[in-house]
Design an enzyme around this catalytic site. Sequence first.
Site, PDB file in Angstrom:
ATOM      1  N   LYS A  81      42.448  29.849  41.860  1.00  0.00           N
ATOM      2  CA  LYS A  81      43.175  31.043  41.737  1.00  0.00           C
ATOM      3  C   LYS A  81      44.055  30.285  43.061  1.00  0.00           C
ATOM      4  O   LYS A  81      45.095  30.426  43.148  1.00  0.00           O
ATOM      5  CB  LYS A  81      42.720  32.111  41.856  1.00  0.00           C
ATOM      6  CG  LYS A  81      42.359  32.638  39.961  1.00  0.00           C
ATOM      7  CD  LYS A  81      41.237  34.217  40.548  1.00  0.00           C
ATOM      8  CE  LYS A  81      41.232  34.264  39.460  1.00  0.00           C
ATOM      9  NZ  LYS A  81      40.813  35.514  38.885  1.00  0.00           N
ATOM     10  N   GLN A 119      37.202  39.645  43.222  1.00  0.00           N
ATOM     11  CA  GLN A 119      36.353  38.869  41.616  1.00  0.00           C
ATOM     12  C   GLN A 119      34.981  39.392  41.768  1.00  0.00           C
ATOM     13  O   GLN A 119      34.450  39.879  42.400  1.00  0.00           O
ATOM     14  CB  GLN A 119      36.097  37.743  42.134  1.00  0.00           C
ATOM     15  CG  GLN A 119      35.531  36.907  41.689  1.00  0.00           C
ATOM     16  CD  GLN A 119      36.459  36.181  40.293  1.00  0.00           C
ATOM     17  OE1 GLN A 119      37.435  36.103  40.381  1.00  0.00           O
ATOM     18  NE2 GLN A 119      35.897  36.282  38.939  1.00  0.00           N
ATOM     19  N   ASP A 167      45.452  42.660  38.446  1.00  0.00           N
ATOM     20  CA  ASP A 167      44.588  42.221  37.450  1.00  0.00           C
ATOM     21  C   ASP A 167      44.906  43.474  36.462  1.00  0.00           C
ATOM     22  O   ASP A 167      44.756  42.600  35.886  1.00  0.00           O
ATOM     23  CB  ASP A 167      42.926  41.883  38.550  1.00  0.00           C
ATOM     24  CG  ASP A 167      42.358  40.935  38.599  1.00  0.00           C
ATOM     25  OD1 ASP A 167      42.609  40.005  37.861  1.00  0.00           O
ATOM     26  OD2 ASP A 167      41.830  41.185  39.371  1.00  0.00           O
TER      27      ASP A 167
END
Length: 292
Positions: A52, A96, A119
């Site tokens: 990412k 994460q 997200d």
Amino acid sequence: MILIDGKKVAADIRNELKQKISELKAEGKNVPGLAAIIVGDDPASQIYVASKGKACEEIGMRSKTEKLNANISEQELLSIIKTYNENKDYHGILVQLPLPKHIDEDRVIETISYKKDVDGFNPVSVGNLVIGKDTFAPCTPAGIQELLKRYKIETKGKHVVVVGRSNIVGKPIANIMLQKADGANSIVTIVHSAAENISYYTKQADILIAAIGKAEMIKADMVKDGVVIIDVGINRIEDATKQKGYRIVGDVEFDSVSKKASYITPVPGGVGPMTIAMLLNNTFKAYKLYGE
Ligand code: NAP
């Protein structure tokens, strides 16, 4: 049959964003930034977060990774997130998952400002998605809709059957396709493991979205001619002919189903590459909406 090339679409999206960011730089403006927070040293998570970061840098986006010790307290983690909520250089924050057991994931997700929730997991974003407000959709489902749009696949009035009801793929893609909007406006059915006869549903699909996590579960006799297949599954199966001893397959038996399909995503190279592209897209959107 048309093969949906997710690698190419993802590369196009990255190039479009790169162009927009270079224009911002030329105008002397601040650029979008993404902060990634990772707790502990799970190798798979480290790889995801590194890719990412690399993707951000390639398009000129600011990127920072906070690598935190697995023993960090929940309180400390929440206070780091709150600092990023206030930081004007970072428009997107991702934490994460999974997190160590002593940390409450829900509390962490709720602490990320909905304005930086790239997200799309914060309950505010989820609620906005359900009621059809402009928001951050989770990246994999957002990528699926983008593939359908870019291949100009008609969705209005079409029967979309989603197999799988997870919070990160099945439920959000069903909600996206249900909205009265371009690239959606579909009739949506969600199927899951409690269904006695999955074929009864999958055979009705104009567009079948498989997000199951079961290797090649969808066979040719489970779909109708001309179906559009979106295969989200990523499954390892043993393959002695490969150096690694395995290969990656989707939830759909590609060789047989592709003979009946009008469009199909391969695995790998279909939905997979779209996820990071949409993360970058969401970060750019956060910058435009709240941070420019
Ligand atoms: P998940 O949380 O395990 O959910 C799987 C869903 O499939 C569940 O709703 C489950 O039903 C349903 N299911 C399982 N077996 C079934 C069966 N025999 N018949 C009907 N439904 C069944 O998985 P996920 O996170 O949604 O991921 C699904 C797949 O997509 C995985 O292979 C994952 O690796 C992949 N994935 C890919 C990307 C990407 O390409 N970037 C991103 C995310 C996930 P119940 O709810 O009843 O248990």
